[in-house]
Design an enzyme around this catalytic site. Structure first.
Site, PDB file in Angstrom:
ATOM      1  N   HIS A   1      69.951  -0.015 -28.026  1.00 15.60           N
ATOM      2  CA  HIS A   1      69.831   0.710 -27.014  1.00 15.60           C
ATOM      3  C   HIS A   1      71.174   1.145 -26.785  1.00 15.60           C
ATOM      4  O   HIS A   1      71.381   1.955 -25.505  1.00 15.60           O
ATOM      5  CB  HIS A   1      68.963   0.392 -25.870  1.00 15.60           C
ATOM      6  CG  HIS A   1      67.377   0.218 -26.388  1.00 15.60           C
ATOM      7  ND1 HIS A   1      67.062  -0.938 -26.503  1.00 15.60           N
ATOM      8  CD2 HIS A   1      66.624   1.349 -26.203  1.00 15.60           C
ATOM      9  CE1 HIS A   1      65.832  -0.754 -26.876  1.00 15.60           C
ATOM     10  NE2 HIS A   1      65.270   0.629 -26.685  1.00 15.60           N
TER      11      HIS A   1
ATOM     12  N   TYR B   1      60.533  10.973 -32.394  1.00 14.05           N
ATOM     13  CA  TYR B   1      59.315  10.196 -32.339  1.00 14.05           C
ATOM     14  C   TYR B   1      58.232  10.776 -32.489  1.00 14.05           C
ATOM     15  O   TYR B   1      57.275  10.298 -33.245  1.00 14.05           O
ATOM     16  CB  TYR B   1      59.525   9.375 -31.127  1.00 14.05           C
ATOM     17  CG  TYR B   1      58.351   8.394 -30.665  1.00 14.05           C
ATOM     18  CD1 TYR B   1      58.319   7.031 -31.077  1.00 14.05           C
ATOM     19  CD2 TYR B   1      57.177   9.041 -30.305  1.00 14.05           C
ATOM     20  CE1 TYR B   1      57.095   6.143 -30.938  1.00 14.05           C
ATOM     21  CE2 TYR B   1      55.919   8.138 -30.094  1.00 14.05           C
ATOM     22  CZ  TYR B   1      55.989   6.970 -30.244  1.00 14.05           C
ATOM     23  OH  TYR B   1      54.940   5.836 -29.895  1.00 14.05           O
TER      24      TYR B   1
ATOM     25  N   ARG C   1      62.865  10.369 -28.295  1.00 13.22           N
ATOM     26  CA  ARG C   1      61.441  10.537 -27.590  1.00 13.22           C
ATOM     27  C   ARG C   1      61.553  11.560 -26.331  1.00 13.22           C
ATOM     28  O   ARG C   1      62.279  11.516 -25.652  1.00 13.22           O
ATOM     29  CB  ARG C   1      60.793   9.342 -27.454  1.00 13.22           C
ATOM     30  CG  ARG C   1      59.480   9.190 -27.028  1.00 13.22           C
ATOM     31  CD  ARG C   1      58.704   7.831 -26.833  1.00 13.22           C
ATOM     32  NE  ARG C   1      57.261   7.969 -26.670  1.00 13.22           N
ATOM     33  CZ  ARG C   1      56.671   6.883 -26.454  1.00 13.22           C
ATOM     34  NH1 ARG C   1      57.143   5.759 -26.403  1.00 13.22           N
ATOM     35  NH2 ARG C   1      55.130   7.160 -26.239  1.00 13.22           N
TER      36      ARG C   1
END
Length: 170
Positions: A40, A120, A55
């Site tokens: 991340h 996503y 996302r």
């Protein structure tokens, strides 16, 4: 990444895509190429080729809220509205705000052929097409594990796996 011997599930995903926070650097460097690692991290030129999964932030905040509650990283009394304000301001987690995180990667790498942005929502809507993009970007063949006659089964498995990404109270 996809083998005939063992299907990839969320329970064993870490064996195929190790998390950089769970393994020593020497282990990660010993993996055969192409190395697929989960992270991340904010942008760093240390990562030469990147598949960046993005996302919708409205879904991210809800999922992250439940994740943090599940693992007792926030108080159960904190409302989703208050958490959302903190999320927008970059005051939850260690990586700044969603916008800053996306901005640092896209701003630095958007036109770079070594950067693949995967939404996503696109992955969820059409896993087979997105997996083809990812495999093409990685420069590896689809091989036996992804022949057209298995694409429908893989598509169904991918959809089921993707749906399990969202954390809930249960």
């Amino acid at each position: 990444l996809v083998t005939l011997d063992e299907p990839v599930t969320f329970e064993n995903l870490h064996l195929f895509v190790p998390d950089i926070y769970s393994h020593h650097e020497s282990h990660l460097l010993s993996l055969p190429p192409p190395r697929v690692l989960k992270s991340h991290e904010v942008f760093s030129p240390a990562y030469p080729r990147v598949i960046y999964v993005v996302r919708d932030p409205r879904d991210v905040v809800v999922s992250f809220f439940h994740y943090q509650r599940k693992f007792r990283q926030i108080d159960d009394a904190l409302s989703l509205d208050d958490f959302t304000e903190r999320f927008i301001d970059g005051r939850v987690g260690a990586f700044g705000s969603w916008g800053e995180h996306i901005g640092c990667w896209v701003g630095a790498r958007e036109a770079d052929p070594r950067f693949l942005l995967v939404r996503y929502e696109d992955l969820s809507a059409d896993p087979a097409a997105q997996l083809r993009r990812i495999v093409g970007f990685m420069g590896v063949g689809l091989g036996v594990a992804f022949k057209e006659n298995r694409a429908a089964a893989l598509d169904g498995q991918a959809r089921a796996a993707i749906e399990n990404v969202v954390f809930s109270d249960s």
